[in-house]
Design an enzyme around this catalytic site. Structure first.
Site, PDB file in Angstrom:
ATOM      1  N   ASP A  81      -7.587  -2.628  -7.071  1.00 31.93           N
ATOM      2  CA  ASP A  81      -8.218  -3.204  -5.877  1.00 31.93           C
ATOM      3  C   ASP A  81      -8.509  -4.676  -6.128  1.00 31.93           C
ATOM      4  O   ASP A  81      -8.803  -5.068  -7.257  1.00 31.93           O
ATOM      5  CB  ASP A  81      -9.518  -2.465  -5.562  1.00 31.93           C
ATOM      6  CG  ASP A  81     -10.030  -2.842  -4.181  1.00 31.93           C
ATOM      7  OD1 ASP A  81      -9.570  -2.243  -3.202  1.00 31.93           O
ATOM      8  OD2 ASP A  81     -10.845  -3.776  -4.081  1.00 31.93           O
ATOM      9  N   ARG A 122      -3.032   6.763   0.865  1.00 37.57           N
ATOM     10  CA  ARG A 122      -3.512   8.009   1.453  1.00 37.57           C
ATOM     11  C   ARG A 122      -2.482   8.776   2.278  1.00 37.57           C
ATOM     12  O   ARG A 122      -2.692   9.947   2.570  1.00 37.57           O
ATOM     13  CB  ARG A 122      -4.754   7.720   2.311  1.00 37.57           C
ATOM     14  CG  ARG A 122      -5.970   7.364   1.470  1.00 37.57           C
ATOM     15  CD  ARG A 122      -7.245   7.453   2.285  1.00 37.57           C
ATOM     16  NE  ARG A 122      -7.465   6.253   3.086  1.00 37.57           N
ATOM     17  CZ  ARG A 122      -8.177   6.220   4.215  1.00 37.57           C
ATOM     18  NH1 ARG A 122      -8.700   7.340   4.690  1.00 37.57           N
ATOM     19  NH2 ARG A 122      -8.344   5.092   4.880  1.00 37.57           N
ATOM     20  N   TYR A 127     -15.259 -11.586   0.764  1.00 36.89           N
ATOM     21  CA  TYR A 127     -16.035 -10.375   0.503  1.00 36.89           C
ATOM     22  C   TYR A 127     -17.331 -10.695  -0.245  1.00 36.89           C
ATOM     23  O   TYR A 127     -18.380 -10.136   0.043  1.00 36.89           O
ATOM     24  CB  TYR A 127     -15.213  -9.368  -0.312  1.00 36.89           C
ATOM     25  CG  TYR A 127     -14.100  -8.723   0.469  1.00 36.89           C
ATOM     26  CD1 TYR A 127     -14.350  -7.630   1.302  1.00 36.89           C
ATOM     27  CD2 TYR A 127     -12.792  -9.185   0.382  1.00 36.89           C
ATOM     28  CE1 TYR A 127     -13.319  -7.029   2.022  1.00 36.89           C
ATOM     29  CE2 TYR A 127     -11.764  -8.583   1.099  1.00 36.89           C
ATOM     30  CZ  TYR A 127     -12.035  -7.509   1.918  1.00 36.89           C
ATOM     31  OH  TYR A 127     -11.021  -6.917   2.626  1.00 36.89           O
ATOM     32  N   ARG A 149      -6.731  11.538  -5.767  1.00 34.98           N
ATOM     33  CA  ARG A 149      -7.925  10.853  -5.255  1.00 34.98           C
ATOM     34  C   ARG A 149      -9.106  11.818  -5.130  1.00 34.98           C
ATOM     35  O   ARG A 149     -10.250  11.474  -5.452  1.00 34.98           O
ATOM     36  CB  ARG A 149      -7.576  10.224  -3.896  1.00 34.98           C
ATOM     37  CG  ARG A 149      -8.723   9.643  -3.098  1.00 34.98           C
ATOM     38  CD  ARG A 149      -9.323   8.419  -3.747  1.00 34.98           C
ATOM     39  NE  ARG A 149     -10.500   7.983  -3.003  1.00 34.98           N
ATOM     40  CZ  ARG A 149     -11.686   8.567  -3.078  1.00 34.98           C
ATOM     41  NH1 ARG A 149     -11.869   9.608  -3.879  1.00 34.98           N
ATOM     42  NH2 ARG A 149     -12.708   8.116  -2.369  1.00 34.98           N
ATOM     43  N   ARG A 204       0.826  -1.217   0.000  1.00 29.35           N
ATOM     44  CA  ARG A 204       0.000   0.000   0.000  1.00 29.35           C
ATOM     45  C   ARG A 204       0.861   1.269   0.000  1.00 29.35           C
ATOM     46  O   ARG A 204       0.518   2.269   0.624  1.00 29.35           O
ATOM     47  CB  ARG A 204      -0.980  -0.014   1.184  1.00 29.35           C
ATOM     48  CG  ARG A 204      -2.345   0.557   0.767  1.00 29.35           C
ATOM     49  CD  ARG A 204      -3.423   0.454   1.837  1.00 29.35           C
ATOM     50  NE  ARG A 204      -3.796  -0.916   2.122  1.00 29.35           N
ATOM     51  CZ  ARG A 204      -4.253  -1.342   3.303  1.00 29.35           C
ATOM     52  NH1 ARG A 204      -4.380  -0.487   4.300  1.00 29.35           N
ATOM     53  NH2 ARG A 204      -4.589  -2.602   3.473  1.00 29.35           N
TER      54      ARG A 204
END
Lengths: 340, 340
Positions: A71, A25, A147, A34, A21
């Site tokens: 993703d 962010r 998921y 973003r 990652r």
């Protein structure tokens, strides 16, 4: 490429490093991109912007590899599932997959609809220095399935584990469908230009040992072997998170075993260091402090040595509020301390 | 009491069994009591009702021990923290503890305000068969601290881990305060009538190995030794969840090591079976199916033998939708298969 050489245990001038990652962010430059689009998925689907954020950490931190920005849930998305990223909750599928009837509704060949990913790869590979590797990736069949079945984040995984124990036939059918899609997806990533692939099994630890090998690891190894048979020069990295208690059962044809921070590096080395190159495993929250970073790095390098057989990484993904400055410091430190 | 004998590795007619969270939502009788009061905390604070739900699983399932019905967060509650149980979110502290100033505001001696717990114990011990043990418990200092610092459920524990690496002095001060409170609290539970105590370290796995031993295990062992020095006939059970990779570091004076389902029983036996009685470790979701239950039980008994040194339990708490019928089946099966 130093990173690719290291995956094959070839001599390199220092131990290469990248961070899970790393395009995320904590980087103001990422946040700028973003915030210019509607939502997270829009960013994944825009090859120009996805390429831009993929490249950012290489420019900013000087890591040895870029990892494709995307993703793991683009596969169920392109199987026709309704994916939403809800604020504070993460990804949600409003209509989870629970039986054969649900399964039949999913589209086949999602890899053919994932053209935006291949486009991203082509742009990145064109712009990225020839010395730096580009890593492609996928979620593991099991992790993607959690998921799809749970529908949203779960602490207990009760829905999917109920199926494991009461309807294993259905679970295997779902996992086989995902395995076939992931094989084709990773091959297409390779043919678009990635230099290595990593399979993330983030929810490996949701399964007890025997079930982990039956419902997760075996499918990961099938994918790895499929790739190695076709592209022996492309390193395959497997990352089952939270399986410190299962290391004696690890098998299969792949190149790099990625070690999470909950698995002590010396334990991983004892079980797997002869057979696989190890990647990892700094506790990401050590990056809150330079001293803690240094202490952690020195401990890992003491175990692995400043030599072949090791790729430096975090033991899990970067957190949004970690200081960029400390991430830079980490990269420099690893390069410095491992110079041969 | 068979359970207490088993904790001390004495001869017993069969392997005793109880289940973590055996007094819980899967029992219709529990739900009836639970629905008669305002909220979960009201139930913890009402000794008559708390005693009733403590006794239910003994009557319904014939387990060999009752475990006090309470919550690990009554300690911060009685330190003056504002605890709310929010629907779908779990426990929330609106004003988490982040620095020495917050810490100073907490009341000392919470154990003196926990009279409703001691009252519950007295009622249960009076009504419970003399053949059955009553287990008291506490959360570990570390696990209670995670709730106090994070304020609410967290996936990353970023707030408390940031403190671990940037302000360890503060973290140790908080953990010492909790350790002292827990020592006194468990002693008071023992003096009220519990026959054994268990310390739950549910979030042990949030810490990398060295930090686990420094910030969690060492405090658990301090509490265990404090109790063993004063009440050598009271078994102390420690349950650090998710530390399969750290077993080679386990030390201390206590009686029973409780094994979670992510730690293979043969691994735990190899590392710890000579020094400690082992408790565990059926994957709770196996209880969705009788066949899966049987398969799991047989595997565990094959490893541990139908003999001293083992207490049967789940590897984590009961889930709300598990069938009571299968829980009954589990108790009968363990008793049957381990008869000497």
């Amino acid at each position: 490429m130093i990173f690719i050489d290291a995956c094959f245990r070839k001599k390199t001038p220092y131990t290469p490093i990248w961070m899970m990652r790393q395009a995320g962010r904590y980087l103001p430059q990422y946040m700028e991109v973003r915030n210019s689009v509607k939502d997270f998925l829009a960013l994944c689907k825009d090859p120009k912007l996805a390429a831009e954020v993929t490249l950012q950490p290489v420019d900013i931190l000087d890591v040895d590899a870029a990892i494709l920005f995307s993703d793991i849930l683009v596969i169920p998305l392109e199987m026709g599932m309704d994916l939403k990223f809800k604020k504070g909750e993460g990804p949600v599928f409003e209509n989870p997959i629970r039986d054969f009837k649900d399964l039949e509704k999913l589209y086949n060949y999602p890899e053919e609809r994932l053209t935006y990913v291949y486009e991203t790869i082509k742009i990145v590979r064109k712009k990225l220095s020839k010395k730096k590797a580009l890593i492609g990736f996928s979620g593991s069949p099991w992790t993607i399935a959690t998921y799809m079945v749970e529908g949203r984040g779960s602490k207990t995984y009760a829905a999917i584990k109920k199926l494991i124990y009461t309807n294993p036939k259905f679970m295997h059918a779902l996992l086989i469908k995902l395995t076939e899609a992931i094989k084709a997806y990773l091959i297409k990533q390779i043919e678009s230009g990635v230099n290595a692939v990593q399979i993330f099994d983030s929810w490996a630890s949701a399964l007890e040992k025997d079930k982990f090998f039956e419902f997760s690891w075996d499918y990961m190894v099938q994918i790895a072997e499929f790739i190695k048979d076709r592209y022996p020069n492309i390193p395959v990295i497997l990352f089952p998170k939270g399986v410190a208690g299962y290391l004696d059962g690890i098998y299969g044809k792949f190149d790099v075993f990625s070690v999470d921070w909950g698995t002590p590096m010396d334990l991983a080395k004892n079980y797997l260091g002869d057979r696989y190159v190890l990647q990892g495993n700094l506790e990401p929250t050590r990056l809150y402090s330079k001293e803690a970073t240094k202490e952690g790095v020195e401990k890992i390098i003491k175990i692995m040595g400043a030599k072949e057989g090791h790729i430096f990484n975090l033991g899990h993904g970067m957190l949004p509020d970690l200081p960029v400055e400390n991430a830079k410091y980490l990269v420099e430190l690893v390069h410095d301390l491992t110079k041969r």
